[in-house]
Design a protein around this motif. Structure first.
Motif, PDB file in Angstrom:
ATOM      1  N   GLY A  14      18.373  18.050  19.031  1.00 54.80           N
ATOM      2  CA  GLY A  14      18.316  18.163  17.580  1.00 54.80           C
ATOM      3  C   GLY A  14      17.022  17.644  16.994  1.00 54.80           C
ATOM      4  O   GLY A  14      16.672  17.936  15.865  1.00 54.80           O
ATOM      5  N   ASP A  15      16.274  16.871  17.753  1.00 53.56           N
ATOM      6  CA  ASP A  15      15.011  16.268  17.314  1.00 53.56           C
ATOM      7  C   ASP A  15      13.912  16.780  18.244  1.00 53.56           C
ATOM      8  O   ASP A  15      13.794  16.315  19.374  1.00 53.56           O
ATOM      9  CB  ASP A  15      15.129  14.745  17.377  1.00 53.56           C
ATOM     10  CG  ASP A  15      13.890  14.015  16.920  1.00 53.56           C
ATOM     11  OD1 ASP A  15      12.827  14.646  16.785  1.00 53.56           O
ATOM     12  OD2 ASP A  15      13.984  12.798  16.716  1.00 53.56           O
ATOM     13  N   SER A  16      13.121  17.718  17.776  1.00 54.73           N
ATOM     14  CA  SER A  16      12.142  18.368  18.651  1.00 54.73           C
ATOM     15  C   SER A  16      11.113  17.400  19.225  1.00 54.73           C
ATOM     16  O   SER A  16      10.713  17.527  20.379  1.00 54.73           O
ATOM     17  CB  SER A  16      11.449  19.518  17.929  1.00 54.73           C
ATOM     18  OG  SER A  16      10.719  19.037  16.835  1.00 54.73           O
ATOM     19  N   GLU A  17      10.685  16.418  18.444  1.00 48.81           N
ATOM     20  CA  GLU A  17       9.701  15.443  18.946  1.00 48.81           C
ATOM     21  C   GLU A  17      10.303  14.592  20.063  1.00 48.81           C
ATOM     22  O   GLU A  17       9.671  14.358  21.088  1.00 48.81           O
ATOM     23  CB  GLU A  17       9.217  14.553  17.800  1.00 48.81           C
ATOM     24  CG  GLU A  17       8.082  13.632  18.181  1.00 48.81           C
ATOM     25  CD  GLU A  17       6.772  14.360  18.450  1.00 48.81           C
ATOM     26  OE1 GLU A  17       5.918  13.801  19.153  1.00 48.81           O
ATOM     27  OE2 GLU A  17       6.595  15.492  17.970  1.00 48.81           O
ATOM     28  N   LEU A  18      11.531  14.164  19.861  1.00 45.86           N
ATOM     29  CA  LEU A  18      12.219  13.385  20.891  1.00 45.86           C
ATOM     30  C   LEU A  18      12.439  14.233  22.139  1.00 45.86           C
ATOM     31  O   LEU A  18      12.253  13.762  23.263  1.00 45.86           O
ATOM     32  CB  LEU A  18      13.541  12.857  20.350  1.00 45.86           C
ATOM     33  CG  LEU A  18      14.387  12.014  21.293  1.00 45.86           C
ATOM     34  CD1 LEU A  18      13.608  10.794  21.775  1.00 45.86           C
ATOM     35  CD2 LEU A  18      15.670  11.586  20.600  1.00 45.86           C
ATOM     36  N   MET A  22      11.073  13.493  25.885  1.00 45.44           N
ATOM     37  CA  MET A  22      11.945  13.445  27.063  1.00 45.44           C
ATOM     38  C   MET A  22      11.427  14.365  28.165  1.00 45.44           C
ATOM     39  O   MET A  22      11.403  13.992  29.340  1.00 45.44           O
ATOM     40  CB  MET A  22      13.373  13.839  26.684  1.00 45.44           C
ATOM     41  CG  MET A  22      14.119  12.830  25.861  1.00 45.44           C
ATOM     42  SD  MET A  22      14.456  11.309  26.749  1.00 45.44           S
ATOM     43  CE  MET A  22      15.385  11.916  28.124  1.00 45.44           C
ATOM     44  N   LEU A  23      11.001  15.558  27.796  1.00 46.15           N
ATOM     45  CA  LEU A  23      10.461  16.486  28.791  1.00 46.15           C
ATOM     46  C   LEU A  23       9.201  15.926  29.442  1.00 46.15           C
ATOM     47  O   LEU A  23       9.007  16.048  30.652  1.00 46.15           O
ATOM     48  CB  LEU A  23      10.164  17.842  28.154  1.00 46.15           C
ATOM     49  CG  LEU A  23      11.368  18.673  27.728  1.00 46.15           C
ATOM     50  CD1 LEU A  23      10.899  19.970  27.081  1.00 46.15           C
ATOM     51  CD2 LEU A  23      12.283  18.958  28.896  1.00 46.15           C
ATOM     52  N   ALA A  24       8.351  15.306  28.645  1.00 44.24           N
ATOM     53  CA  ALA A  24       7.119  14.716  29.179  1.00 44.24           C
ATOM     54  C   ALA A  24       7.442  13.580  30.144  1.00 44.24           C
ATOM     55  O   ALA A  24       6.800  13.446  31.195  1.00 44.24           O
ATOM     56  CB  ALA A  24       6.235  14.221  28.043  1.00 44.24           C
ATOM     57  N   GLU A  55       1.993   5.701  21.872  1.00 45.74           N
ATOM     58  CA  GLU A  55       0.805   5.645  21.028  1.00 45.74           C
ATOM     59  C   GLU A  55       0.648   6.930  20.215  1.00 45.74           C
ATOM     60  O   GLU A  55       0.327   6.885  19.030  1.00 45.74           O
ATOM     61  CB  GLU A  55      -0.441   5.423  21.889  1.00 45.74           C
ATOM     62  CG  GLU A  55      -0.524   4.035  22.496  1.00 45.74           C
ATOM     63  CD  GLU A  55      -1.615   3.906  23.545  1.00 45.74           C
ATOM     64  OE1 GLU A  55      -2.276   4.927  23.886  1.00 45.74           O
ATOM     65  OE2 GLU A  55      -1.795   2.793  24.055  1.00 45.74           O
ATOM     66  N   LYS A  56       0.879   8.079  20.864  1.00 43.24           N
ATOM     67  CA  LYS A  56       0.757   9.353  20.152  1.00 43.24           C
ATOM     68  C   LYS A  56       1.761   9.448  19.016  1.00 43.24           C
ATOM     69  O   LYS A  56       1.425   9.881  17.921  1.00 43.24           O
ATOM     70  CB  LYS A  56       0.939  10.519  21.111  1.00 43.24           C
ATOM     71  CG  LYS A  56      -0.271  10.757  21.980  1.00 43.24           C
ATOM     72  CD  LYS A  56      -0.204  12.143  22.550  1.00 43.24           C
ATOM     73  CE  LYS A  56      -1.492  12.533  23.183  1.00 43.24           C
ATOM     74  NZ  LYS A  56      -2.567  12.786  22.268  1.00 43.24           N
ATOM     75  N   THR A  57       2.998   9.052  19.269  1.00 44.09           N
ATOM     76  CA  THR A  57       4.010   9.152  18.225  1.00 44.09           C
ATOM     77  C   THR A  57       3.738   8.155  17.094  1.00 44.09           C
ATOM     78  O   THR A  57       3.991   8.463  15.934  1.00 44.09           O
ATOM     79  CB  THR A  57       5.433   8.966  18.773  1.00 44.09           C
ATOM     80  OG1 THR A  57       5.528   7.720  19.455  1.00 44.09           O
ATOM     81  CG2 THR A  57       5.806  10.091  19.721  1.00 44.09           C
ATOM     82  N   SER A  62       1.407  14.985  17.798  1.00 39.52           N
ATOM     83  CA  SER A  62       2.471  15.639  18.555  1.00 39.52           C
ATOM     84  C   SER A  62       2.323  15.354  20.044  1.00 39.52           C
ATOM     85  O   SER A  62       1.220  15.185  20.556  1.00 39.52           O
ATOM     86  CB  SER A  62       2.462  17.146  18.306  1.00 39.52           C
ATOM     87  OG  SER A  62       1.253  17.694  18.756  1.00 39.52           O
ATOM     88  N   VAL A  63       3.455  15.313  20.691  1.00 38.74           N
ATOM     89  CA  VAL A  63       3.494  15.076  22.130  1.00 38.74           C
ATOM     90  C   VAL A  63       3.211  16.402  22.823  1.00 38.74           C
ATOM     91  O   VAL A  63       3.822  17.416  22.491  1.00 38.74           O
ATOM     92  CB  VAL A  63       4.878  14.530  22.548  1.00 38.74           C
ATOM     93  CG1 VAL A  63       4.991  14.405  24.050  1.00 38.74           C
ATOM     94  CG2 VAL A  63       5.133  13.190  21.872  1.00 38.74           C
TER      95      VAL A  63
END
Length: 77
Positions: A14-18, A22-24, A55-57, A62-63
């Motif tokens: 539901g949270d694209s950044e999260l 997670m994928l990273a 740090e990026k967030t 964007s990740v």
């Protein structure tokens, strides 16, 4: 994939950044498992990736999406 990873991915969808984070992290874990035989080096690598993502967030950047290639694909080039 471990059960905790599956659960975390379901929650994060539901949270694209999260979800990207997670994928990273999963990609970092796979790279560490495949290329680093020393457990301490694997943990240090994963911790370093986690720190860079944090740090990026914090900087509202964007990740990046992980792009893993199969080693066989790289050799055939």
């Amino acid at each position: 994939m471990r059960d905790d990873h599956v659960a975390a991915l379901r929650i994060s969808r539901g949270d694209s950044e999260l979800f990207q984070t997670m994928l990273a992290m999963q990609a970092a874990e796979r790279v560490a498992d495949q290329r680093l035989s020393d457990p301490k080096k694997r943990l240090n690598f994963i911790a370093g990736v986690a720190k860079r993502l944090q740090e990026k967030t914090q900087q509202n950047q964007s990740v990046p999406s992980p792009k893993l290639r199969n080693r066989r694909d790289e050799r055939s080039r």
